[in-house]
Enzyme design. Structure first.
Site, PDB file in Angstrom:
ATOM      1  N   TYR A  98      64.750  83.220 -42.818  1.00  0.00           N
ATOM      2  CA  TYR A  98      63.798  83.045 -41.708  1.00  0.00           C
ATOM      3  C   TYR A  98      62.463  82.583 -42.278  1.00  0.00           C
ATOM      4  O   TYR A  98      61.974  83.156 -43.244  1.00  0.00           O
ATOM      5  CB  TYR A  98      63.601  84.358 -40.943  1.00  0.00           C
ATOM      6  N   GLU A 133      59.582  81.461 -40.059  1.00  0.00           N
ATOM      7  CA  GLU A 133      58.679  81.120 -38.944  1.00  0.00           C
ATOM      8  C   GLU A 133      57.273  80.845 -39.455  1.00  0.00           C
ATOM      9  O   GLU A 133      56.743  81.589 -40.287  1.00  0.00           O
ATOM     10  CB  GLU A 133      58.598  82.296 -37.968  1.00  0.00           C
ATOM     11  N   ASP A 183      58.907  56.111 -31.163  1.00  0.00           N
ATOM     12  CA  ASP A 183      60.112  56.891 -31.454  1.00  0.00           C
ATOM     13  C   ASP A 183      61.025  55.968 -32.254  1.00  0.00           C
ATOM     14  O   ASP A 183      61.748  55.143 -31.695  1.00  0.00           O
ATOM     15  CB  ASP A 183      60.762  57.329 -30.137  1.00  0.00           C
ATOM     16  N   THR A 233      64.557  60.772 -35.514  1.00  0.00           N
ATOM     17  CA  THR A 233      65.675  61.618 -35.932  1.00  0.00           C
ATOM     18  C   THR A 233      65.944  61.292 -37.393  1.00  0.00           C
ATOM     19  O   THR A 233      65.533  60.235 -37.898  1.00  0.00           O
ATOM     20  CB  THR A 233      66.952  61.321 -35.115  1.00  0.00           C
ATOM     21  N   LYS A 284      70.347  59.130 -38.097  1.00  0.00           N
ATOM     22  CA  LYS A 284      70.878  57.817 -37.694  1.00  0.00           C
ATOM     23  C   LYS A 284      70.777  56.891 -38.915  1.00  0.00           C
ATOM     24  O   LYS A 284      71.440  57.136 -39.912  1.00  0.00           O
ATOM     25  CB  LYS A 284      70.114  57.301 -36.474  1.00  0.00           C
ATOM     26  N   ARG A 311      71.433  66.109 -39.246  1.00  0.00           N
ATOM     27  CA  ARG A 311      70.792  66.146 -37.924  1.00  0.00           C
ATOM     28  C   ARG A 311      69.443  66.854 -38.051  1.00  0.00           C
ATOM     29  O   ARG A 311      69.341  67.900 -38.693  1.00  0.00           O
ATOM     30  CB  ARG A 311      71.679  66.886 -36.917  1.00  0.00           C
TER      31      ARG A 311
HETATM   32  C1  LIG Z   1      65.428  56.770 -29.464  1.00  0.00           C
HETATM   33  C2  LIG Z   1      65.977  58.160 -29.482  1.00  0.00           C
HETATM   34  N1  LIG Z   1      65.126  59.201 -29.443  1.00  0.00           N
HETATM   35  C3  LIG Z   1      65.554  60.470 -29.445  1.00  0.00           C
HETATM   36  C4  LIG Z   1      66.902  60.771 -29.511  1.00  0.00           C
HETATM   37  C5  LIG Z   1      67.332  62.206 -29.439  1.00  0.00           C
HETATM   38  O1  LIG Z   1      67.855  62.697 -30.581  1.00  0.00           O
HETATM   39  P1  LIG Z   1      68.796  64.001 -30.597  1.00  0.00           P
HETATM   40  O2  LIG Z   1      70.118  63.581 -30.080  1.00  0.00           O
HETATM   41  O3  LIG Z   1      68.780  64.389 -32.031  1.00  0.00           O
HETATM   42  O4  LIG Z   1      68.141  65.031 -29.717  1.00  0.00           O
HETATM   43  C6  LIG Z   1      67.831  59.732 -29.581  1.00  0.00           C
HETATM   44  C7  LIG Z   1      69.266  60.027 -29.651  1.00  0.00           C
HETATM   45  O5  LIG Z   1      70.124  59.255 -29.501  1.00  0.00           O
HETATM   46  C8  LIG Z   1      67.354  58.394 -29.548  1.00  0.00           C
HETATM   47  O6  LIG Z   1      68.186  57.353 -29.574  1.00  0.00           O
END
Ligand SMILES: Cc1ncc(COP(=O)(O)O)c(C=O)c1O
Length: 395
Positions: free
Chosen positions: A46, A48, A199, A225, A228, A234
């Site tokens: 843990y 936190e 993002d 993320t 990918k 993950r």
């Molecule tokens: C552009 C984008 N942002 C956020 C996410 C969310 O990611 P997660 O599935 O890890 O919650 C995705 C997932 O496909 C995504 O394509």
């Protein structure tokens, strides 16, 4: 493994993954070291809080681990730490969706507006879509695509932003094959005083490898993320500019204690391993090959008569119209036909979608996973021919 039921499922999944051609653009194959790190005893701990400010004892190693992961994330994207003028990174988000939510919690007052690309045009659920919590707490101002080019209409984006005054503009999509003009997105944000959030979940690995433009020159916040194109476990990262606005502090508080409890330290260990791998010359080559492969796939499919959204790709993904291009195969049907023949992809809406997201007009194809397995342009040309044969034959 003592639990034979789970062991059997793991082995079956391993076999499935080995057997198929994986064209899901958001998936990849991590290294053995990444798997070792996420399955390590760090998962028992843990932690936190943040390094040197935790709510539990026994943090000698977790503090070092989290700081190392942060260092590697900043180094990978060539970001100075500052302040002032530098960047901070939070490596604790459990995944991409909670990372995006944390940014809005930090920067967009409840009830304000978020400008983002609707799902049907290639945006992500967390960019303010009604079915996502982000669309219930905040109101989406849609980014609009030019119907002719199927590219972001930046002029309209700026006009709409100036009129609607969103608190945050989020760009970086889930099914948009082309590069994003981050400078023009910055202009739209400046037109209304919004934060610009990129993002980069889908293309982060390409940015790291120099195969896609970097958003850092223009963005206030960048989320990604890690599972990918970055080819990690993950998880997610939130980069924020360190300046007098204190964005980084607000985001740290939004993650913990705002939305999460203890960070998943095993996952952070795996992310740190992946970030080091991503900094290697081999990964640079990989990222460039991912794009070359996607271009070869798109070009061959187009040659075979399929309509490719926006006419091609600059990234790792290809959006293909299986319905409106006169072929009359729905995305759902195409996905099932391909899976029956060992090719895994996903059905997807396309710009100007006339069907439902559950049975849309197209499919989304990506090259990151199969490029990790060493496939090159000629392999993707044969994959395109196989796809064509399967769909035309409706086998
Ligand atoms: C552009 C984008 N942002 C956020 C996410 C969310 O990611 P997660 O599935 O890890 O919650 C995705 C997932 O496909 C995504 O394509």
């Amino acid at each position: 493994m003592k639990d034979k039921q789970i062991e059997k499922l793991i082995k079956a999944e391993e076999q499935r993954q080995k057997k198929v051609i994986n064209l899901i653009p958001s998936e990849n194959y991590v290294s053995k070291d990444v798997l070792l790190a996420i399955g390590s005893i760090f998962d028992n701990k843990y932690a936190e809080g943040y390094p040197r400010a935790r709510y539990y004892g026994g943090q000698t190693n977790t503090d070092k681990l989290e700081e190392l992961c942060q260092e590697r994330a900043l180094k990978l994207f060539k970001l100075p730490k500052g302040p002032p003028g530098g960047w901070a990174v939070n490596v604790q988000p459990l995944s991409g969706s909670p990372a995006n939510l944390a940014v809005y919690v930090a920067l967009a007052p409840v009830g304000s507006k978020i400008m983002g690309l609707p799902l049907s045009s290639g945006g992500h659920l967390t960019h303010g879509q009604k079915v996502s919590f982000t669309g219930k707490v905040w109101t989406q101002v849609p980014i609009v695509l030019d119907p002719k080019t199927e590219l972001v209409d930046y002029k309209k984006m700026k006009e709409d932003a100036a009129r609607e005054k969103p608190a945050v503009i989020v760009v970086g999509f889930t099914a948009y094959p082309r590069v994003v003009d981050f400078r023009k997105c910055r202009e739209a944000a400046d037109a209304c005083g919004a934060y610009l959030m990129v993002d980069m979940s889908h293309f982060a690995g390409l940015v790291a490898g120099g195969a896609y433009p970097s958003p850092f020159e223009y963005a206030d916040v960048v989320t990604s993320t890690t599972h990918k194109t970055l080819r990690g476990p993950r998880g997610a990262l939130i980069f924020s500019k360190r300046d007098e606005r204190g964005i980084d502090k607000k985001i740290d508080r939004a993650i913990f204690p705002g939305l999460q409890g203890g960070p998943h330290m095993g996952q952070i260990a795996g992310i740190a391993v992946a970030l080091k791998e991503d900094a290697s010359p081999a990964f640079k080559k990989y990222a460039k090959q991912v794009v070359k492969n996607a271009r070869a796939l798109a070009a061959e499919l187009a040659k075979l008569g399929w309509r490719i959204i926006s006419g091609g790709t600059d990234s790792h993904l290809v959006l293909m119209d299986t319905w409106m291009g006169g072929k009359g195969i729905s995305g759902k049907e195409a996905e099932a036909l391909l899976e029956k023949n060992g090719i895994i992809c996903n059905k997807n809406t396309i710009p100007g979608e006339t069907r439902s997201p559950f049975d849309p007009s197209g499919i989304r194809l990506g090259t990151p996973a199969e490029t990790t397995r060493g496939r090159k342009e000629k392999d993707f040309i044969s994959i395109a021919r196989r796809i064509d044969k399967i769909l035309r034959g409706k086998k």
